[in-house]
Design an enzyme around this catalytic site. Structure first.
Site, short mmCIF file in Angstrom:
data_model
loop_
_atom_site.label_atom_id
_atom_site.label_comp_id
_atom_site.label_asym_id
_atom_site.label_seq_id
_atom_site.Cartn_x
_atom_site.Cartn_y
_atom_site.Cartn_z
N GLU A 46 1.06 -0.97 0.03
CA GLU A 46 -0.13 -0.07 -0.04
C GLU A 46 0.78 1.21 0.17
OE1 GLU A 46 -2.96 -2.95 0.75
OE2 GLU A 46 -1.26 -2.55 2.01
N THR A 47 0.33 2.15 -0.71
CA THR A 47 0.78 3.43 -0.53
C THR A 47 -0.09 4.49 -0.03
OG1 THR A 47 2.22 3.39 -2.61
CG2 THR A 47 1.66 5.48 -2.06
#
Length: 287
Positions: A46-47
């Protein structure tokens, strides 16, 4: 446009362990396509995108921020490790002066506070419901093979299928699982399941006293295996509290990287998830 970006290993106190997240600090919202392009470029599970809600705020003084999470292929509604990573950037790198920071997200308001060397996240508790395992027999076979299964539960809110292996299975049975992502996608294409969480009872009498272990496979989000998953523990905590009769639990997600989570069920029906984080890298995206 220049965007400050950090990489953070969450749910660990050691570099290269836990779950890596990228954290981008934004003065203003971006176009959705740009969020997704950045997340694909960062190519971690995830960003996180932290956005100022007031032009007068700074990341050092603000107490409330917008927060969105993207995998390399899509936006998701809840992410624990990237929330922990975002708070680590605010508290450890931006030296945010507030005792608590609040994130406005697709899953409502999420609060994070410092507690010693850990960060404590106030998360929703997502209770799963028992399933007829025959409905998922092909998927179960693809994930756990011939290992004995004790329980199958499903959480509609998170779209996670929880599979508890029988107590005759030890930690090595869990760590030896090696499902093929493409097979999982073929077995489940209805959109109802977005990850499979496999769990076993722990050994709380042995140091450091883990109450349960887990792994999380999420190829439907473009993540063959998520190393340490905060959102999965909103479901695992709800499941295991009834089986163990405990409100405080210590959990270990035994992926190759591995990570530790402290859980405490609250009287208001939510769960505190605590962990540590290591900020590894700081840079600038130039767009």
């Amino acid at each position: 446009m220049e965007i400050p970006v950090f990489t953070v290993d969450a749910f660990t106190n050691l570099p290269f362990k836990g779950n890596p997240a990228a954290v981008c600090l934004l003065d203003n919202e971006l176009q959705d396509e740009l969020y997704q392009n950045i997340a694909a470029e960062m190519n971690v599970s995830e960003t996180a995108f932290l956005t100022k809600l007031k032009s007068t705020d700074t990341f050092s003084s603000g107490a409330r921020f917008g927060l969105r999470w993207f995998t390399p292929i899509n936006e998701i509604a809840l992410c624990g490790h990237a929330t922990l990573a975002s708070a680590a950037v605010l508290f450890h790198r931006k030296e945010n002066t507030n005792p608590v920071v609040v994130f406005e997200t697709l899953s409502g308001e999420l609060r994070v506070r410092q507690h010693g060397e850990s960060l404590v996240m106030d998360f929703p508790l997502n209770k799963p419901e028992v399933q007829d395992r025959n409905k998922h027999k092909n998927l179960l076979k693809a994930v756990v093979g011939d290992l004995p299964v004790q329980d199958v539960y499903y959480c509609k809110t998170t779209k996670k299928l929880l599979v508890r292996l029988a107590d005759t299975c030890d930690r090595s049975a869990l760590t030896s699982l090696n499902p093929v992502a493409e097979t999982l996608l073929k077995c489940e294409d209805s959109g109802k399941v977005k990850s499979v969480v496999v769990t076993i009872k722990g050994a709380p009498t042995s140091q450091p006293g883990y109450d349960f272990f887990s792994r999380n496979f999420a190829p439907w989000h473009g993540i063959p295996e998520d190393p340490v998953t905060g959102s999965a523990h909103t479901v695992l905590a709800a499941y295991w509290t009834g089986r163990l009769g405990k409100k405080k639990m210590l959990a270990y997600q035994c992926s190759r990287r591995g990570g530790e989570l402290e859980l405490e069920l609250r009287d208001d029906g939510r769960v505190d998830i605590a962990g540590r984080a290591v900020v590894l890298l700081q840079g600038t995206l130039k767009l």
